[in-house]
Design an enzyme around this catalytic site. Sequence first.
Site, PDB file in Angstrom:
ATOM      1  N   GLY A   1      18.247 -41.502 -21.599  1.00 17.04           N
ATOM      2  CA  GLY A   1      17.208 -41.872 -20.771  1.00 17.04           C
ATOM      3  C   GLY A   1      17.386 -41.625 -19.199  1.00 17.04           C
ATOM      4  O   GLY A   1      16.996 -42.479 -18.300  1.00 17.04           O
ATOM      5  N   GLY A   2      18.470 -40.580 -18.982  1.00 18.56           N
ATOM      6  CA  GLY A   2      18.880 -40.228 -17.605  1.00 18.56           C
ATOM      7  C   GLY A   2      19.961 -40.981 -16.911  1.00 18.56           C
ATOM      8  O   GLY A   2      20.335 -40.686 -15.838  1.00 18.56           O
TER       9      GLY A   2
ATOM     10  N   HIS B   1      13.888 -27.486 -20.449  1.00 19.67           N
ATOM     11  CA  HIS B   1      14.139 -28.375 -21.373  1.00 19.67           C
ATOM     12  C   HIS B   1      13.084 -28.386 -22.461  1.00 19.67           C
ATOM     13  O   HIS B   1      12.071 -28.644 -22.541  1.00 19.67           O
ATOM     14  CB  HIS B   1      14.013 -30.003 -20.966  1.00 19.67           C
ATOM     15  CG  HIS B   1      14.371 -31.018 -21.682  1.00 19.67           C
ATOM     16  ND1 HIS B   1      15.101 -32.197 -21.308  1.00 19.67           N
ATOM     17  CD2 HIS B   1      14.364 -31.118 -23.239  1.00 19.67           C
ATOM     18  CE1 HIS B   1      15.273 -33.084 -22.569  1.00 19.67           C
ATOM     19  NE2 HIS B   1      14.824 -32.465 -23.635  1.00 19.67           N
TER      20      HIS B   1
ATOM     21  N   ARG C   1      15.253 -40.026 -34.085  1.00 21.31           N
ATOM     22  CA  ARG C   1      14.101 -41.197 -34.157  1.00 21.31           C
ATOM     23  C   ARG C   1      12.859 -40.446 -33.741  1.00 21.31           C
ATOM     24  O   ARG C   1      12.922 -39.133 -33.649  1.00 21.31           O
ATOM     25  CB  ARG C   1      14.064 -42.300 -33.108  1.00 21.31           C
ATOM     26  CG  ARG C   1      14.551 -41.573 -31.854  1.00 21.31           C
ATOM     27  CD  ARG C   1      14.264 -42.678 -30.679  1.00 21.31           C
ATOM     28  NE  ARG C   1      14.952 -42.358 -29.376  1.00 21.31           N
ATOM     29  CZ  ARG C   1      14.101 -41.555 -28.421  1.00 21.31           C
ATOM     30  NH1 ARG C   1      13.052 -41.125 -28.736  1.00 21.31           N
ATOM     31  NH2 ARG C   1      14.722 -41.169 -27.303  1.00 21.31           N
TER      32      ARG C   1
ATOM     33  N   GLU D   1      17.232 -31.164 -28.917  1.00 19.39           N
ATOM     34  CA  GLU D   1      17.183 -30.839 -27.582  1.00 19.39           C
ATOM     35  C   GLU D   1      17.924 -30.013 -27.170  1.00 19.39           C
ATOM     36  O   GLU D   1      19.012 -29.820 -27.174  1.00 19.39           O
ATOM     37  CB  GLU D   1      16.890 -32.094 -26.814  1.00 19.39           C
ATOM     38  CG  GLU D   1      16.195 -33.157 -27.165  1.00 19.39           C
ATOM     39  CD  GLU D   1      15.914 -34.297 -26.123  1.00 19.39           C
ATOM     40  OE1 GLU D   1      16.579 -34.153 -25.085  1.00 19.39           O
ATOM     41  OE2 GLU D   1      15.008 -35.235 -26.396  1.00 19.39           O
TER      42      GLU D   1
ATOM     43  N   LYS E   1      27.598 -38.042 -27.804  1.00 19.11           N
ATOM     44  CA  LYS E   1      27.258 -36.707 -27.292  1.00 19.11           C
ATOM     45  C   LYS E   1      28.518 -35.595 -27.657  1.00 19.11           C
ATOM     46  O   LYS E   1      28.315 -34.784 -27.861  1.00 19.11           O
ATOM     47  CB  LYS E   1      27.017 -36.674 -25.755  1.00 19.11           C
ATOM     48  CG  LYS E   1      25.616 -37.085 -25.697  1.00 19.11           C
ATOM     49  CD  LYS E   1      25.203 -37.007 -24.094  1.00 19.11           C
ATOM     50  CE  LYS E   1      23.600 -37.238 -23.902  1.00 19.11           C
ATOM     51  NZ  LYS E   1      23.303 -38.643 -24.166  1.00 19.11           N
TER      52      LYS E   1
ATOM     53  N   HIS F   1      15.639 -37.422 -14.595  1.00 13.86           N
ATOM     54  CA  HIS F   1      16.032 -36.904 -16.100  1.00 13.86           C
ATOM     55  C   HIS F   1      14.894 -37.723 -16.945  1.00 13.86           C
ATOM     56  O   HIS F   1      15.365 -37.879 -18.347  1.00 13.86           O
ATOM     57  CB  HIS F   1      17.460 -37.423 -16.507  1.00 13.86           C
ATOM     58  CG  HIS F   1      18.394 -36.796 -15.353  1.00 13.86           C
ATOM     59  ND1 HIS F   1      18.534 -35.262 -15.484  1.00 13.86           N
ATOM     60  CD2 HIS F   1      19.228 -37.154 -14.515  1.00 13.86           C
ATOM     61  CE1 HIS F   1      19.526 -35.069 -14.624  1.00 13.86           C
ATOM     62  NE2 HIS F   1      19.986 -36.177 -13.927  1.00 13.86           N
TER      63      HIS F   1
END
Length: 670
Positions: A164-165, A208, A296, A275, A116, A235
């Site tokens: 995945g939160g 989001h 993906r 995102e 990130k 999330h």
Amino acid sequence: MFDKILIANRGEIACRVIKTARRMGIKTVAVYSEADANARHVRLADEAVLIGPAAARESYLVIDKIIAAAKATGAQAIHPGYGFLSENEDFCHACEREGIVFIGPPVSAIRAMGSKSEAKKLMEAAGVPLTPGYHGDDQNPAYLHQQADAIGYPVLIKAAAGGGGKGMRLVEKSEDFIDLLASCKREAISSFGDDHVLVEKYITKPRHIEIQVFGDTHGNVVYLFERDCSVQRRHQKVLEEAPAPGMTPERRAAMGKAAVDAAKAVGYVGAGTVEFIASESFTQDGSFYFMEMNTRLQVEHPVTEMITGLDLVEWQLRVASGEKLPLEQEQLQIRGHALEARIYAEDPAKGFLPSTGKLVHLAPPAESLHVRVDTGVEEGDEISPHYDPMIAKLIVWDINRDRALARMLQALADYRVVGVANNIEFLSRLTACPAFSGADLDTGLIEREKTYLFPADEGVPAEVLQIAALAELLRETALADKRAQRTVDARSPWHARDGWRMNATARRTLLFRAGEAEHAVDVAYLPGAYRLTVDGRSVEARGEMNERGLLRVELDGTRMDATVIAAAGRRHVFAKGRAWQLAAVDPLHHGGEGGGAEGGLLAPMPGKVIALVAAEGAKVEKGAPLLILEAMKMEHTITAPSAGTVKAFRFGVGDQVGDGAELVEFEAAT
């Protein structure tokens, strides 16, 4: 184009890829673990290769085994699906090394977007809007604390390698920062093997919004519009839709350009999702910030397919085989509105605790132009404790959002699942929630609407008890008729279950239990009907029921459709868009903990058998421990409901059992 591809995944996405490959005349190879030997994706594929034990780390995550399966079967390419190895640069590199096409982006793009913090640096250089924050390499806690203070609270600490939160902590005041940073780093190192974090301004009431992008090997990149994935719990996405409510053409173009710029910055090829987090003022000033890029195909890609009329898996296959993108940006159009709900085997009332077990009855809504069901399971399959407990993705489409919402509510009302706890009723309430239907969206919607989404239990309506009783009576009659057909004199009046009495009306009482409450339905037999009385309220009931439990009900002349499924001593009633679970009570049976009707002892919840305390054939007293079930990290002892004999155990030590599964065949002492 490829002749044969291997799908390095399981469940719903593997079945989804097989569907498109088959339509395109491409043969498919499935891989499977020992737990998935009879899975739907294995049944659908042209070939299937066993790659190891149930645990994903010993099967679906073992690169060498998947590469070996591809080479052994002659697969020219591998589709990774989502999850597992789909964003693993080592896997992508291994495919390249062995001359197998990876149906996804190049290694360099996966590597660039895998961190990130590094991705943020690239996006900043490409001019993509970023959330105010610190994305640097200095991980000294004191320095990070200083940066958080400068950014201003609330801030969000995020694992650089997260997803995945996981690896996220919200910090609302300075004095909490150090403790929450330590907690976040512990989770990050445990989940991702990397405790590097970044610190960002926390956007209050964030939306989001993600943009679907596609690139080819000829330098072309387009965006296929947006999806709104704001409705989340912890999330993790719950409901997704396209297009995003309130999106103007100008904002869509701006976000689309930013997403394309992000994809071009890393030389992206194939399907990807950029995102963004949008601020509360998004509908007024259009402000949005880059969050991450998923390299993906996304779980929620079907809503994009529904509004564009395109098959994104087909695009993936064409691009991976070297073809140009099928369409240019100016040729892409939005038509209508689509919603996706993730149907999970989980119990919302118990904190969304996953549920496992056999799908005793599974009846999804009929598919059509307006309704699509993407699933990896069929009736009789098991929801395994080893993997994500998704049952299906339910996708609906219509010409506008209001009509799509109505389609979703109807489709959810038509869904029938028995054997595992599920979130269908929760999704119905969520879809009908005024905040969601009114498009008052943000990632905290579920939390702020808890009162609406988790209402107090109001008990079982009398009408539902009457439907359950009618189904019981019709089922008895059908069973009696079947037995009669196997006798010498099938027409004998002694076979009839019509309640005939000389000079009297036959009466009886049926008992049902919901939770701790027991309900009585008084039955009076009438010519061609029944008089059913609950708490003093009587109706004249008649109806017809088929072997699938579909019931055409008439109560005092009012007709309706319902479904009543009998399974493991329970009666699952589906009516008027809701579901109720009732235990059928035998008045001659004396139940104890874990007790059930019909001579069996039932699992009170999904769990694992960890000990058989009694022996088969043993005579025991009431209350004697028979077996121990581990569920929800606690041990539950199943005891004898009365004095009697343990005839047989239905499961062995280590076996997973579903809610309501018959555990012990028990014979009460006479």
